[in-house]
Design a protein around this motif. Sequence first.
Motif, PDB file in Angstrom:
ATOM      1  N   ILE A 144       0.835  -1.203   0.000  1.00 60.57           N
ATOM      2  CA  ILE A 144       0.000   0.000   0.000  1.00 60.57           C
ATOM      3  C   ILE A 144       0.872   1.256   0.000  1.00 60.57           C
ATOM      4  O   ILE A 144       0.538   2.264  -0.631  1.00 60.57           O
ATOM      5  CB  ILE A 144      -0.951  -0.013   1.206  1.00 60.57           C
ATOM      6  N   ASN A 145       1.990   1.190   0.684  1.00 58.59           N
ATOM      7  CA  ASN A 145       2.907   2.328   0.701  1.00 58.59           C
ATOM      8  C   ASN A 145       3.477   2.591  -0.690  1.00 58.59           C
ATOM      9  O   ASN A 145       3.645   3.739  -1.103  1.00 58.59           O
ATOM     10  CB  ASN A 145       4.041   2.051   1.693  1.00 58.59           C
ATOM     11  N   ILE A 146       3.759   1.526  -1.437  1.00 59.98           N
ATOM     12  CA  ILE A 146       4.297   1.681  -2.789  1.00 59.98           C
ATOM     13  C   ILE A 146       3.223   2.226  -3.733  1.00 59.98           C
ATOM     14  O   ILE A 146       3.495   3.091  -4.568  1.00 59.98           O
ATOM     15  CB  ILE A 146       4.838   0.329  -3.306  1.00 59.98           C
ATOM     16  N   SER A 147       1.982   1.735  -3.594  1.00 59.23           N
ATOM     17  CA  SER A 147       0.904   2.199  -4.480  1.00 59.23           C
ATOM     18  C   SER A 147       0.563   3.662  -4.207  1.00 59.23           C
ATOM     19  O   SER A 147       0.246   4.415  -5.119  1.00 59.23           O
ATOM     20  CB  SER A 147      -0.342   1.335  -4.292  1.00 59.23           C
ATOM     21  N   ALA A 197      -1.466  20.944 -12.982  1.00 55.43           N
ATOM     22  CA  ALA A 197      -2.390  20.275 -13.903  1.00 55.43           C
ATOM     23  C   ALA A 197      -2.335  18.753 -13.750  1.00 55.43           C
ATOM     24  O   ALA A 197      -3.244  18.055 -14.191  1.00 55.43           O
ATOM     25  CB  ALA A 197      -2.072  20.668 -15.342  1.00 55.43           C
ATOM     26  N   ILE A 198      -1.287  18.250 -13.127  1.00 58.98           N
ATOM     27  CA  ILE A 198      -1.100  16.817 -12.961  1.00 58.98           C
ATOM     28  C   ILE A 198      -1.979  16.245 -11.854  1.00 58.98           C
ATOM     29  O   ILE A 198      -2.125  15.025 -11.726  1.00 58.98           O
ATOM     30  CB  ILE A 198       0.390  16.517 -12.663  1.00 58.98           C
ATOM     31  N   VAL A 199      -2.583  17.113 -11.021  1.00 59.95           N
ATOM     32  CA  VAL A 199      -3.297  16.663  -9.825  1.00 59.95           C
ATOM     33  C   VAL A 199      -4.402  15.666 -10.172  1.00 59.95           C
ATOM     34  O   VAL A 199      -4.513  14.586  -9.570  1.00 59.95           O
ATOM     35  CB  VAL A 199      -3.878  17.857  -9.043  1.00 59.95           C
ATOM     36  N   GLY A 200      -5.277  16.008 -11.135  1.00 60.25           N
ATOM     37  CA  GLY A 200      -6.397  15.130 -11.478  1.00 60.25           C
ATOM     38  C   GLY A 200      -5.942  13.762 -11.944  1.00 60.25           C
ATOM     39  O   GLY A 200      -6.436  12.728 -11.470  1.00 60.25           O
ATOM     40  N   ALA A 201      -4.976  13.746 -12.861  1.00 61.26           N
ATOM     41  CA  ALA A 201      -4.456  12.477 -13.368  1.00 61.26           C
ATOM     42  C   ALA A 201      -3.763  11.690 -12.259  1.00 61.26           C
ATOM     43  O   ALA A 201      -3.868  10.455 -12.196  1.00 61.26           O
ATOM     44  CB  ALA A 201      -3.484  12.737 -14.517  1.00 61.26           C
ATOM     45  N   GLY A 202      -3.078  12.411 -11.364  1.00 60.54           N
ATOM     46  CA  GLY A 202      -2.399  11.740 -10.255  1.00 60.54           C
ATOM     47  C   GLY A 202      -3.375  11.067  -9.306  1.00 60.54           C
ATOM     48  O   GLY A 202      -3.155   9.938  -8.858  1.00 60.54           O
ATOM     49  N   ILE A 203      -4.468  11.764  -8.983  1.00 61.49           N
ATOM     50  CA  ILE A 203      -5.481  11.183  -8.099  1.00 61.49           C
ATOM     51  C   ILE A 203      -6.083   9.933  -8.728  1.00 61.49           C
ATOM     52  O   ILE A 203      -6.249   8.895  -8.066  1.00 61.49           O
ATOM     53  CB  ILE A 203      -6.587  12.220  -7.790  1.00 61.49           C
ATOM     54  N   LEU A 204      -6.407  10.014 -10.025  1.00 60.35           N
ATOM     55  CA  LEU A 204      -6.997   8.869 -10.719  1.00 60.35           C
ATOM     56  C   LEU A 204      -6.043   7.681 -10.745  1.00 60.35           C
ATOM     57  O   LEU A 204      -6.411   6.551 -10.407  1.00 60.35           O
ATOM     58  CB  LEU A 204      -7.384   9.272 -12.143  1.00 60.35           C
ATOM     59  N   ALA A 205      -4.786   7.946 -11.124  1.00 57.34           N
ATOM     60  CA  ALA A 205      -3.813   6.861 -11.246  1.00 57.34           C
ATOM     61  C   ALA A 205      -3.522   6.204  -9.899  1.00 57.34           C
ATOM     62  O   ALA A 205      -3.490   4.968  -9.786  1.00 57.34           O
ATOM     63  CB  ALA A 205      -2.516   7.393 -11.860  1.00 57.34           C
ATOM     64  N   THR A 206      -3.329   7.024  -8.857  1.00 61.91           N
ATOM     65  CA  THR A 206      -3.001   6.448  -7.550  1.00 61.91           C
ATOM     66  C   THR A 206      -4.206   5.794  -6.885  1.00 61.91           C
ATOM     67  O   THR A 206      -4.048   4.867  -6.088  1.00 61.91           O
ATOM     68  CB  THR A 206      -2.411   7.527  -6.621  1.00 61.91           C
ATOM     69  N   THR A 207      -5.414   6.258  -7.214  1.00 55.65           N
ATOM     70  CA  THR A 207      -6.616   5.584  -6.697  1.00 55.65           C
ATOM     71  C   THR A 207      -6.713   4.181  -7.274  1.00 55.65           C
ATOM     72  O   THR A 207      -6.990   3.209  -6.556  1.00 55.65           O
ATOM     73  CB  THR A 207      -7.887   6.383  -7.051  1.00 55.65           C
ATOM     74  N   VAL A 208      -6.477   4.064  -8.571  1.00 55.20           N
ATOM     75  CA  VAL A 208      -6.516   2.747  -9.213  1.00 55.20           C
ATOM     76  C   VAL A 208      -5.416   1.847  -8.656  1.00 55.20           C
ATOM     77  O   VAL A 208      -5.656   0.670  -8.330  1.00 55.20           O
ATOM     78  CB  VAL A 208      -6.363   2.893 -10.743  1.00 55.20           C
ATOM     79  N   SER A 209      -4.201   2.379  -8.517  1.00 52.58           N
ATOM     80  CA  SER A 209      -3.089   1.557  -8.027  1.00 52.58           C
ATOM     81  C   SER A 209      -3.314   1.124  -6.585  1.00 52.58           C
ATOM     82  O   SER A 209      -3.025  -0.025  -6.223  1.00 52.58           O
ATOM     83  CB  SER A 209      -1.768   2.325  -8.150  1.00 52.58           C
ATOM     84  N   GLY A 224      -6.284   0.842  -5.044  1.00 49.83           N
ATOM     85  CA  GLY A 224      -7.375  -0.134  -5.060  1.00 49.83           C
ATOM     86  C   GLY A 224      -6.890  -1.508  -5.464  1.00 49.83           C
ATOM     87  O   GLY A 224      -7.257  -2.524  -4.854  1.00 49.83           O
ATOM     88  N   ALA A 225      -6.035  -1.566  -6.483  1.00 46.31           N
ATOM     89  CA  ALA A 225      -5.471  -2.850  -6.917  1.00 46.31           C
ATOM     90  C   ALA A 225      -4.592  -3.457  -5.824  1.00 46.31           C
ATOM     91  O   ALA A 225      -4.603  -4.673  -5.606  1.00 46.31           O
ATOM     92  CB  ALA A 225      -4.658  -2.652  -8.192  1.00 46.31           C
ATOM     93  N   ALA A 226      -3.851  -2.602  -5.103  1.00 47.28           N
ATOM     94  CA  ALA A 226      -2.981  -3.082  -4.031  1.00 47.28           C
ATOM     95  C   ALA A 226      -3.794  -3.692  -2.893  1.00 47.28           C
ATOM     96  O   ALA A 226      -3.482  -4.771  -2.384  1.00 47.28           O
ATOM     97  CB  ALA A 226      -2.118  -1.937  -3.508  1.00 47.28           C
ATOM     98  N   VAL A 227      -4.864  -3.005  -2.493  1.00 43.81           N
ATOM     99  CA  VAL A 227      -5.721  -3.509  -1.409  1.00 43.81           C
ATOM    100  C   VAL A 227      -6.368  -4.823  -1.824  1.00 43.81           C
ATOM    101  O   VAL A 227      -6.415  -5.791  -1.039  1.00 43.81           O
ATOM    102  CB  VAL A 227      -6.795  -2.466  -1.037  1.00 43.81           C
ATOM    103  N   LEU A 228      -6.878  -4.878  -3.052  1.00 36.58           N
ATOM    104  CA  LEU A 228      -7.514  -6.100  -3.544  1.00 36.58           C
ATOM    105  C   LEU A 228      -6.524  -7.255  -3.572  1.00 36.58           C
ATOM    106  O   LEU A 228      -6.844  -8.375  -3.145  1.00 36.58           O
ATOM    107  CB  LEU A 228      -8.078  -5.854  -4.948  1.00 36.58           C
TER     108      LEU A 228
END
Length: 204
Positions: free
Chosen positions: A150-153, A176-188, A190-194
């Motif tokens: 989770i720390n890595i994701s 401008a990177i904030v939105g893309a960063g939130i999306l990418a790290t949310t997915v990563s 979520g995948a880590a927790v799963l």
Amino acid sequence: MLNYLWAGMILIGIVYASFAGRIPDITNAAIDSSKEAVSLCITMMGVLSMWMGLMKIAEKGGIIAQASLKLKPLIRFLFPNLPSGHSSEEYIVTNFIANFLGLGWAATPAGLKAMEELGKLEDDRRKARLPGPVRSLGIASNEMCTFLIINISSLQLIPVNVIAYRSQYGSVNPAAIVGAGILATTVSTGAAVLFCKIMDRKQR
């Protein structure tokens, strides 16, 4: 291993430049890169100092302790076998908050302390299971693996380091990177927790 890779790439670059007659270009690039590295370090030092100062104020003001209470359900979900009130909880929460704010450097000390406390917990469990003196084998527990993944994701709301890099190199809109960063790290994340939950269930 990385040292060999970097040394190999540098050596290949120098050899190629020698045959191509571009040694002066390499010399100029090295000098310019050195200047940029110093300038970038100064920029990052200022940004990091500001946010680490805010984190220290939050810690002294009791905000971290309050956040620990608010995040207790999340900690219980991620680490169901972690004893309630264990000394690693505060370090885990501090690490999560620092990563959430994009402060990877600030998150590292808390992460190391969390891993140290989780390692002690695993040693205590092994001593309770096995009779006689037990030597630490350095085997990571489920909690240690979960925390590491989770720390890595690293779910991030404000990628401070990336914004600072973009600002340093002349981006018109560094944030401008904030939105893309939130999306990418949310997915990563979520995948880590799963992944952690699936592996934990398989092990059981």
